[in-house]
Design a protein around this motif. Sequence first.
Motif, PDB file in Angstrom:
ATOM      1  N   HIS A 127      36.075  23.985  25.965  1.00  0.00           N
ATOM      2  CA  HIS A 127      34.851  23.269  25.573  1.00  0.00           C
ATOM      3  C   HIS A 127      33.741  23.497  26.609  1.00  0.00           C
ATOM      4  O   HIS A 127      32.563  23.575  26.254  1.00  0.00           O
ATOM      5  CB  HIS A 127      35.158  21.773  25.436  1.00  0.00           C
ATOM      6  N   HIS A 185      24.986  17.471  21.981  1.00  0.00           N
ATOM      7  CA  HIS A 185      25.167  18.812  22.562  1.00  0.00           C
ATOM      8  C   HIS A 185      23.953  19.711  22.322  1.00  0.00           C
ATOM      9  O   HIS A 185      23.953  20.862  22.753  1.00  0.00           O
ATOM     10  CB  HIS A 185      26.401  19.496  21.959  1.00  0.00           C
ATOM     11  N   HIS A 207      24.881  14.269  28.280  1.00  0.00           N
ATOM     12  CA  HIS A 207      26.044  15.135  28.067  1.00  0.00           C
ATOM     13  C   HIS A 207      25.748  16.576  28.498  1.00  0.00           C
ATOM     14  O   HIS A 207      26.655  17.297  28.918  1.00  0.00           O
ATOM     15  CB  HIS A 207      26.512  15.083  26.608  1.00  0.00           C
ATOM     16  N   HIS A 211      27.943  19.266  30.947  1.00  0.00           N
ATOM     17  CA  HIS A 211      28.250  20.691  30.746  1.00  0.00           C
ATOM     18  C   HIS A 211      27.710  21.561  31.879  1.00  0.00           C
ATOM     19  O   HIS A 211      28.398  22.464  32.341  1.00  0.00           O
ATOM     20  CB  HIS A 211      27.679  21.169  29.406  1.00  0.00           C
TER      21      HIS A 211
HETATM   22 ZN   LIG Z   1      30.669  18.486  25.377  1.00  0.00          ZN
END
Ligand SMILES: [Zn+2]
Length: 246
Positions: A127, A185, A207, A211
């Motif tokens: 991910h 995302h 978020h 990442h």
């Molecule tokens: Zn994520």
Amino acid sequence: MLLSLISMVSMNIFYYIIYKGKYKYFEYYRVSQTPWPWEIDKNEFTKILKKTLILVSFNQLVLGPFIAYASLMLSGVNLKLSYEDFPSSWTILVHFGFFIVVEDFGFYWSHRFLHHPFMYKRFHKQHHEYVVSIGLAGAYSHPVEFILSGLMPTSLGPVLLGKQCHIITLYLWVIMRNLESVDGHSGYELPWSPFRLLPFSAGAEYHGYHHSHNIGNYGSLLTLWDSLCSTNTSFLSYIKKQFKDN
Ligand SMILES: [Zn+2]
Ligand SMILES: [Zn+2]
């Protein structure tokens, strides 16, 4: 499930148009100025895109329906199915509030668990191949991760409500959860996103930091557990610094 997949695909098409168009209005709300993955290395992006499409299709069309059906059968949870029991908007809203709190708790702890070195390299690293996240990355997860931090936290609320919950509320909830995942995302912190109306809302910047920096920010919809467990301090310092620099 099919409806949820259609809504997820539609929202990804919406973001695809925005990514390609680079419209001034939307660019203002970009959370990072780092180029998109296809601008950094087109061949590498084509490879990850193929893997994403295969994995998303498997998770959403095979694994998801199978686990959902099997767990409903095994747990004996009887959801309301009839038209007469159709819930009011108020009931749906109250149930959503409950699902959000339960999901965020389940997601936070399962996601944090997936960051344990043993779990990370086996199931969660995939991910995080999206260092700059895009809408599609939300559904790009190893099947074990998909079950642990996707299916389980999402279905926990409806399972706990049991026969109080109508199947339509469950469908709407799954659709909402998938759309929020694309939104979170997307790389754009759009101020009119309905998900920003939630108290303690997380969002795309929140978020996106997870990442790009891979430090803390384990929550999905809310920042609640991160704040309680001080796992968003790095992000908060980063935001403070950004604010000072501007
Ligand atoms: Zn994520
Ligand atoms: Zn993670």
